[in-house]
Scaffold this active site. Sequence first.
Site, PDB file in Angstrom:
ATOM      1  N   CYS A 141     -55.687  -2.504  -2.079  1.00  0.00           N
ATOM      2  CA  CYS A 141     -56.653  -1.916  -1.157  1.00  0.00           C
ATOM      3  C   CYS A 141     -57.166  -0.581  -1.682  1.00  0.00           C
ATOM      4  O   CYS A 141     -56.390   0.324  -1.967  1.00  0.00           O
ATOM      5  CB  CYS A 141     -56.007  -1.752   0.213  1.00  0.00           C
ATOM      6  SG  CYS A 141     -56.995  -0.829   1.395  1.00  0.00           S
ATOM      7  N   CYS A 167     -56.240   2.361   0.537  1.00  0.00           N
ATOM      8  CA  CYS A 167     -54.809   2.687   0.390  1.00  0.00           C
ATOM      9  C   CYS A 167     -54.577   3.498  -0.880  1.00  0.00           C
ATOM     10  O   CYS A 167     -53.781   4.442  -0.893  1.00  0.00           O
ATOM     11  CB  CYS A 167     -53.982   1.406   0.356  1.00  0.00           C
ATOM     12  SG  CYS A 167     -54.148   0.375   1.828  1.00  0.00           S
ATOM     13  N   VAL A 176     -41.004  19.093  -9.101  1.00  0.00           N
ATOM     14  CA  VAL A 176     -39.584  18.868  -9.354  1.00  0.00           C
ATOM     15  C   VAL A 176     -38.737  19.838  -8.535  1.00  0.00           C
ATOM     16  O   VAL A 176     -37.698  19.468  -7.968  1.00  0.00           O
ATOM     17  CB  VAL A 176     -39.277  18.994 -10.860  1.00  0.00           C
ATOM     18  CG1 VAL A 176     -37.784  18.912 -11.122  1.00  0.00           C
ATOM     19  CG2 VAL A 176     -40.021  17.918 -11.638  1.00  0.00           C
TER      20      VAL A 176
END
Length: 811
Positions: A79, A82, A490
């Site tokens: 999609c 999406c 991180v």
Amino acid sequence: MARRCCRATSRFTGEIHTNFRESFISTIVLFVCLTFPFTTEAGLYTASDQIVILTPDNVDSVLVNSTAALVVEFYASWCGHCIAFSPEWKRLARDIKEWKPAVDLAAIDCANGDNGPICSRFGVKGYPTLKFFHAYSKPDSKGQGFREGPRDVRGLRHKIIEKMETHEEPWPPACPPLETASKAEIDNFFETNGVEHLALIFETSNSYVGREVTLDLLQYENIAVRRVLRTEEALVAKLGVTDFPSCYLYYPSGNFTRLHVQNEARTFYTYALQRLPGVLRAGNTPPVTSDLLKNTTEDQWRPFNGSRVYMADLESTLHYSLRLELAAHPVIKGEALITLQRYISVLAKYFPGRPVVRNLLKSVDTWLKGQNDTELSYSSLRDALDNTAEVPNAALPEGVRWVGCQGSKPHFRRYPCGMWTLFHVLTVQAEEAAGKDPQEVLQAMRSYVHSFFGCQACATHFENMAKDSMSHVGTLSTAMLWLWSRHNHVNNRLAGALSEDPHFPKIQWPSPELCPSCHGVKKSGEHTWNQEELLTFLRSHFSSEHLLSDYLEKEAQLLSKQKESLVARQQEKEQETKRGAERRAREALAEPPPGQEEEEEEEDEEEAQEEPAAEEEVDQRARGEHLGGKTFEPPTWVKPESDVSRQSQRRPSIVGLKLRPPQEEIVDLDSFVNQHYKAKALRAAAAGSSRVKRRTLQRQEEPQPGAGLEKGPGLGLGVQPVEPEDLLGQRNTLQKRILTGQYTGSEEEGALEMYPHPNKRRWMSFLSVGFSRLDISLCVLLYFLSSMCLLAMYLFFKNRLRLRRAKVALP
């Protein structure tokens, strides 16, 4: 087709399709997309995104009866909406990372055939669909949909807070109160709570800052946050609040003070409150500064300036990377060899080290480029790193000496911190050197982490980040910003993990204290980074002019140590070569000459042919002595004792060893048994020793006067020398024991003779162990007579039985 399919079934605004025809079409399209696997691709999220990935195996355990609320995105990987929305969902996960004990984010790919029934179970008909699941949800709960509102990070965050406030009992245990506080509650707060700090955030009714900061601090101890509206006039007047929003610290004694921050916004409040004295993340031990000044690590603590970069950290990183981490790969070949060449090339071009270190890196780079083999042994690389070629004024320090990257304990920070710092420095140096390839340093770092970095999970996370956005880097300045942003990703992911050093918590770097101009606030109150100021800070912070050389070993001392190490290494090699030569010489001496084995076999055959003639000669001399009365002399082939002792000094050899059974002439049964078992005992004793020397056993039995009277006049028994067989392989012919007897009349004629042939002697010796020829003949005769007797008895009884049966049969 996929694009049209996505457009038809996506509902970015969350509206419900009431038209039956449209619902029917969307259902058919969803069925086709889930049925044919060629339309499905890999999911849009990974574990590195701090999003729970739902599958048929874990969906019930995650959603049903959970102690935390969850917001789930139902999406299809094909999609387009999406795919466009996935970066916002990832940013939201990083933004509310500290809220995890109370609320978490999840996602499930409905385009995966295995997940199709789950999406249908929760009534999902379009993508992306967001659903909120309260804590302690029931198995039949289908969640609450996000039908309205913006789909950016700020709007989604506010929507989640609103959903949290609608929670009914039971309330999520980790979620603090989100309602507003009154003056009465504040006055009695410390009577029921044991915290050290109470932060009061004064704001308007439509502000979310107080609730956001409350959730940001829920993982920290010794602090509580409460939201106070400006309509609480008594408390506002008591503290003298004039700005909204603003934050005040309230203490048990009734004293209060305002929290001064750069900007009155959520990010600045959170950062300042997390660093108050005594405030620490739950589960971490309180940091004790005095312990750092002692020796909580294996090295002595080195005071440092946290706002500067130290060359000692960079050189320690090089040592660990090149001498320790690469050593785990004895042979480097293929892609790993290309990675190594790229890594060394980047270091040689951009590392801003001392001249001796740069010279060493350049020499290694030149050596690597001259290698044409498809593989490389690490031992040869180690020789280049240790400068065995003796390149002048080139050396790489051995050992680590962490300064800015030292941790409060040996397992904190250190090498990972040094690796991040090294590549930050390299990206800045590449821009200063006007490098041509903007991704040169980043690709070198990516390939090195993938091929050699010891932490495999860390390498996987970094590779996921590189695949996601490294291709967008197009300039040297964007390369610097990309590495900085991924470093902060991180830090966000590892904040609160077991690897976090409580003395150095992971934050979004640089902090407001280190670079105030790098931080900004949007009109909406959201935090933002000033990119231009940030680039200026990075160029200054990691420039070669600002690197500190404290705690470095002097270059002269470094070169002297390297020279001593090379001399010691050369001496060790010479000693090893000498030991190898001595070992080969000993092995050569232990081996027999090429023709020795054949010569020994030929000598054995000659002796086997000579022995019968010599034995016959001995018998004739013995009979001649009996007849003529002459004194007996040993035959000429029997070696005297001096010859035997000289033979025993020969070097033993096990090459070509042929074990031959002892060959003996037997006259009398008693004397043979005595000599036979004595020889066996001697051979067993020789086999128990690792090195057996030749021994000569000689036994001579003189005629006894009494024995001569018993057996008749002139009877004598002489025993010749017996030499045991050498079991270590020395060529040794067992001497014959000559047993001679003097008999009268027919006894002399019946005396036993030597076996005429070697093969016959071996066969007869095996059959006649302990017996004479006469004994064997008698035994054979007796066995034959017994057999004939048994046969006669069998025939007799058989005929008798037959006759009896015949008589019975007659009438």
